[in-house]
Design a protein around this motif. Structure first.
Motif, PDB file in Angstrom:
ATOM      1  N   TYR A  38      -8.914   8.445  -1.794  1.00  0.00           N
ATOM      2  CA  TYR A  38      -8.211   7.282  -2.188  1.00  0.00           C
ATOM      3  C   TYR A  38      -7.027   7.906  -3.117  1.00  0.00           C
ATOM      4  O   TYR A  38      -6.066   7.260  -3.355  1.00  0.00           O
ATOM      5  N   ARG A  39      -6.997   9.238  -3.337  1.00  0.00           N
ATOM      6  CA  ARG A  39      -6.046   9.739  -3.751  1.00  0.00           C
ATOM      7  C   ARG A  39      -5.076  10.683  -2.625  1.00  0.00           C
ATOM      8  O   ARG A  39      -5.576  11.542  -2.361  1.00  0.00           O
ATOM      9  N   PRO A  40      -3.824  10.255  -2.271  1.00  0.00           N
ATOM     10  CA  PRO A  40      -3.135  10.815  -1.279  1.00  0.00           C
ATOM     11  C   PRO A  40      -3.170  12.150  -1.476  1.00  0.00           C
ATOM     12  O   PRO A  40      -2.584  13.265  -0.716  1.00  0.00           O
ATOM     13  N   LEU A  44      -8.777  16.875   0.207  1.00  0.00           N
ATOM     14  CA  LEU A  44      -9.035  16.452   1.389  1.00  0.00           C
ATOM     15  C   LEU A  44      -8.275  15.250   2.012  1.00  0.00           C
ATOM     16  O   LEU A  44      -8.234  15.286   3.463  1.00  0.00           O
ATOM     17  N   SER A  45      -7.400  14.595   1.449  1.00  0.00           N
ATOM     18  CA  SER A  45      -6.514  13.797   1.987  1.00  0.00           C
ATOM     19  C   SER A  45      -5.251  14.607   2.891  1.00  0.00           C
ATOM     20  O   SER A  45      -4.793  14.376   3.825  1.00  0.00           O
ATOM     21  N   ARG A  46      -5.064  15.932   2.281  1.00  0.00           N
ATOM     22  CA  ARG A  46      -4.055  16.749   2.829  1.00  0.00           C
ATOM     23  C   ARG A  46      -4.729  17.344   4.093  1.00  0.00           C
ATOM     24  O   ARG A  46      -3.916  17.168   5.210  1.00  0.00           O
ATOM     25  N   LEU A  47      -6.069  17.384   4.122  1.00  0.00           N
ATOM     26  CA  LEU A  47      -6.656  17.815   5.365  1.00  0.00           C
ATOM     27  C   LEU A  47      -6.575  16.912   6.411  1.00  0.00           C
ATOM     28  O   LEU A  47      -6.408  17.218   7.496  1.00  0.00           O
ATOM     29  N   ASN A  48      -6.697  15.695   5.879  1.00  0.00           N
ATOM     30  CA  ASN A  48      -6.775  14.494   6.768  1.00  0.00           C
ATOM     31  C   ASN A  48      -5.567  14.341   7.546  1.00  0.00           C
ATOM     32  O   ASN A  48      -5.108  13.736   8.728  1.00  0.00           O
ATOM     33  N   PRO A  95     -10.269   3.553   2.322  1.00  0.00           N
ATOM     34  CA  PRO A  95      -9.126   3.309   1.415  1.00  0.00           C
ATOM     35  C   PRO A  95      -8.049   2.606   2.497  1.00  0.00           C
ATOM     36  O   PRO A  95      -7.441   1.381   1.915  1.00  0.00           O
ATOM     37  N   ALA A  96      -8.028   2.384   3.619  1.00  0.00           N
ATOM     38  CA  ALA A  96      -7.372   1.547   4.440  1.00  0.00           C
ATOM     39  C   ALA A  96      -7.995   0.421   5.045  1.00  0.00           C
ATOM     40  O   ALA A  96      -7.882   0.107   6.199  1.00  0.00           O
ATOM     41  N   GLY A  97      -8.989  -0.107   4.166  1.00  0.00           N
ATOM     42  CA  GLY A  97     -10.055  -0.997   4.883  1.00  0.00           C
ATOM     43  C   GLY A  97      -9.377  -2.254   5.714  1.00  0.00           C
ATOM     44  O   GLY A  97      -8.727  -2.775   5.068  1.00  0.00           O
ATOM     45  N   ALA A  98      -9.728  -2.475   6.993  1.00  0.00           N
ATOM     46  CA  ALA A  98      -9.263  -3.244   7.912  1.00  0.00           C
ATOM     47  C   ALA A  98      -9.935  -4.612   7.382  1.00  0.00           C
ATOM     48  O   ALA A  98     -10.904  -4.664   6.701  1.00  0.00           O
TER      49      ALA A  98
END
Ligand code: ADP
Ligand code: MG
Length: 308
Positions: A38-40, A44-48, A95-98
């Protein structure tokens, strides 16, 4: 981490209390700061976002959690798989729940780009490499257990060896409670109506994790979707296991296996528990409103000894 936590330490002075609060908060902030999707700005977000097969350098904590995730994947035949992240989002969680269920084509394509074996870890270099550049990870099923282990170790180091640590329902007990006895923890009855206790466990020096489909789920078109994805189908897990509880020396391992058991269901889940010698309690749906319990032999042996 989007959840609550509770730490119980018997008989502390107010100066101890501020020391303890600071130590607990530091561990939670460390895990959340590194591993939140949830934190950009999290690691982990950077790895993603790193859409490449070039090695990506990781801090030791994130590396340790990814290594534990990989070990759980190998032990569970892939039922535990943190690379289901894009599927978690597609099914409306994360975080980007459809908001609408994904098409079969989308599920098939997201499945093709996922898979725990596509994340390669190099312990000597402290790096991760993606065999598929689109690979993404979601550590929600394991990070709370990791935080519990870290908080427990931090308290131990400060000399507070009697404690009960709980983060988002995953917990770890050490020593004895304020009455000098083993800690008592409740396993919730897995229904949405209220917060009833199914069972009380008396524990000492062990971690307990529970995964369930009764709290975090979505409904669409009259169907109910679990937030746990079956990596074999790319669809929400649909076994009759309503909740899975695992006792283990390590909370991170208990957390990972509890999630895997929801995917595997009763028969395969119990087979896994026997193979890994895990103490497991499954609460299984039995018709309309009934539930029944089933346990592994290690769980029964542990409980008959009074407390583990
Ligand atoms: P909770 O977060 O409710 O305690 P879990 O520990 O079982 O429950 O973790 C569930 C979360 O893990 C999901 O919300 C999703 O982000 C992620 N996830 C879903 N399916 C899997 C899976 N098969 N393996 C690993 N992580 C998963
Ligand atoms: Mg879990």
């Amino acid at each position: 981490m989007g959840t609550s936590y509770r730490v119980t330490v018997p008989a502390t002075s107010s100066s101890d209390e501020s020391l303890l609060r600071a130590a607990v908060r530091a561990e939670l902030e460390l895990v959340d700061g590194l591993m939140s999707t949830y934190r950009p700005d999290s690691e982990l977000s950077r790895l993603n976002r790193h859409r490449s097969s070039e090695p990506f350098h990781l801090s030791p904590p994130t590396f340790a959690v990814l290594a534990a995730a990989r070990a759980a994947s190998a032990a569970t035949g892939g039922a535990f798989d943190v690379t289901v992240a894009p599927l978690v989002n597609a099914w409306g969680f994360g975080p980007a729940g459809a908001t609408v269920p994904p098409s079969e084509e989308l599920v098939a394509s997201l499945l093709r780009d996922s898979g725990w074996a596509k994340l390669l870890l190099d312990p000597a270099a402290g790096t991760a490499r993606k065999a598929e550049p689109r690979l993404q990870c979601d550590l929600s099923a394991i990070a709370k257990g990791y935080a519990v282990d870290r908080i427990s170790a931090a308290l131990e180091e400060l000399g507070f060896s009697d404690h009960l640590v709980e983060v988002g329902g995953e917990l770890r007990a050490r020593g004895s409670n304020p009455e000098g006895q083993s800690w008592r923890v409740g396993i919730e009855r897995p229904d949405t109506s209220g917060r009833l206790v199914q069972r009380i466990l008396r524990i000492r020096d062990v971690a307990v994790a529970t995964s369930g489909d009764y709290r975090n789920f979505r409904e669409a078109g009259g169907e109910r979707y679990s937030h746990v994805i079956d990596p074999r189908t790319g669809r929400p897990a649909s076994s009759l296991v309503a909740s899975a509880t695992v006792l283990d020396a390590s909370a991170i391992r208990a957390d990972a296996f509890a999630t895997a058991l929801l995917v595997l269901g009763e028969d395969e889940g119990l087979a896994l528990a026997e193979r890994e010698n895990l103490a497991v309690l499954l609460i299984v749906r039995n018709g309309e409103n009934a539930l029944r319990e089933t346990t592994s032999s290690r769980f029964r042996a542990t409980m008959s000894l009074g407390s583990p």
